[in-house]
Design an enzyme around this catalytic site. Structure first.
Site, PDB file in Angstrom:
ATOM      1  N   ALA A 150       0.830  -1.209   0.000  1.00 40.03           N
ATOM      2  CA  ALA A 150       0.000   0.000   0.000  1.00 40.03           C
ATOM      3  C   ALA A 150       0.860   1.253   0.000  1.00 40.03           C
ATOM      4  CB  ALA A 150      -0.929  -0.009   1.204  1.00 40.03           C
ATOM      5  N   TYR A 151       1.899   1.246   0.809  1.00 38.80           N
ATOM      6  CA  TYR A 151       2.796   2.399   0.900  1.00 38.80           C
ATOM      7  C   TYR A 151       3.514   2.638  -0.425  1.00 38.80           C
ATOM      8  CZ  TYR A 151       6.518   5.391   2.825  1.00 38.80           C
ATOM      9  OH  TYR A 151       7.386   6.423   3.077  1.00 38.80           O
ATOM     10  N   VAL A 152       4.030   1.565  -1.017  1.00 46.86           N
ATOM     11  CA  VAL A 152       4.735   1.681  -2.299  1.00 46.86           C
ATOM     12  C   VAL A 152       3.795   2.174  -3.393  1.00 46.86           C
ATOM     13  CG1 VAL A 152       5.780   0.323  -4.145  1.00 46.86           C
ATOM     14  CG2 VAL A 152       6.588   0.063  -1.803  1.00 46.86           C
TER      15      VAL A 152
END
Length: 242
Positions: A150-152
């Site tokens: 999700a962060y990437v």
């Protein structure tokens, strides 16, 4: 010649704090943005002023366009204009994609993607000729560690948005670049990691240590000042992490 001015989102702690201090040391007036910790932002402002610099604290949710418009207004009222915007503010939550809480994903997307768009809009409208806009990604867009999906995804969007903005600002003498730190000793990075995990990540870097916020601030200072021929780039500031 008037003093150059920078607005640093997320400037109350971690990388943002180091960036605010470094730009102030380079002679810029600095607006130190905070999301919730006014006390931390005030301490950065006090430190800059004690060293003879100019600073003020501005607060608010980076994903709220009216709040951020007010923060930019306050900066312009205090310092007369804006030359550099550094958008360090962001959040990170880790989970395997198969187990990802979609409400959590929405929160990450709101802060990291919408927040970047909101700040980039204001910056594109207000940064003076010859200025710089600097956004933040992560070296995990390259390393693709498990649980960072999700962060990437949110940070890959930041890289793409920044390149488009660089091209949209053609003719205004404004550079737009992205800094992608590697493992850096900040609360955001260290939160939830045990000592062995941190040690393994440090050893994965050819320089065999974690980055420090000041290491990242060096890259920002370069892009904010002398790097007038660097534009539309993502700079991986990670000690050689593959």
């Amino acid at each position: 010649m008037s003093i150059r001015t920078a607005l640093v989102t997320g400037g109350s702690g971690g990388i943002g704090r180091a960036v605010a201090r470094r730009l102030a040391a380079d002679g810029m007036a600095v607006a130190v943005h905070y999301a919730g910790n006014r006390v931390a932002a005030d301490s950065v402002v006090a430190e800059i002023r004690a060293a003879g610099g100019r600073a003020l604290a501005v607060g608010g949710d980076v994903a709220d366009e009216q709040v951020m418009s007010d923060a930019f207004d306050a900066t312009e009222r205090e310092f007369g204009g804006i030359d550099v915007v550094v958008h360090t503010a962001g959040i990170m939550r880790l989970a395997p994609i198969a187990e990802l809480d979609l409400d959590e994903f929405d929160r990450i997307s709101r802060t990291n993607i919408r927040g970047t768009v909101v700040v980039a809009q204001q910056a594109a409208r207000r940064v003076r000729t010859g200025g710089a806009i600097i956004t933040f990604s992560t070296s995990v867009t390259r390393t693709s560690f498990p649980t960072y999906g999700a962060y990437v995804a949110s940070k890959a969007a930041v890289e793409a948005l920044s390149l488009v903005l660089a091209r949209e600002l053609r003719g205004r003498g404004i550079t737009v670049n992205t800094v992608a730190p590697g493992p850096t000793a900040t609360p955001l990075f260290l939160d939830g990691k045990d000592e062995q995990t941190v040690e393994n990540l440090a050893r994965a870097v050819p320089l065999e240590r974690l980055g420090q916020p000041e290491d990242i601030a060096e890259t920002v200072a370069f892009l904010a000042g002398p790097a007038r021929w660097v534009n539309g780039q993502t700079i991986f500031t990670n000690g050689g992490l593959a």
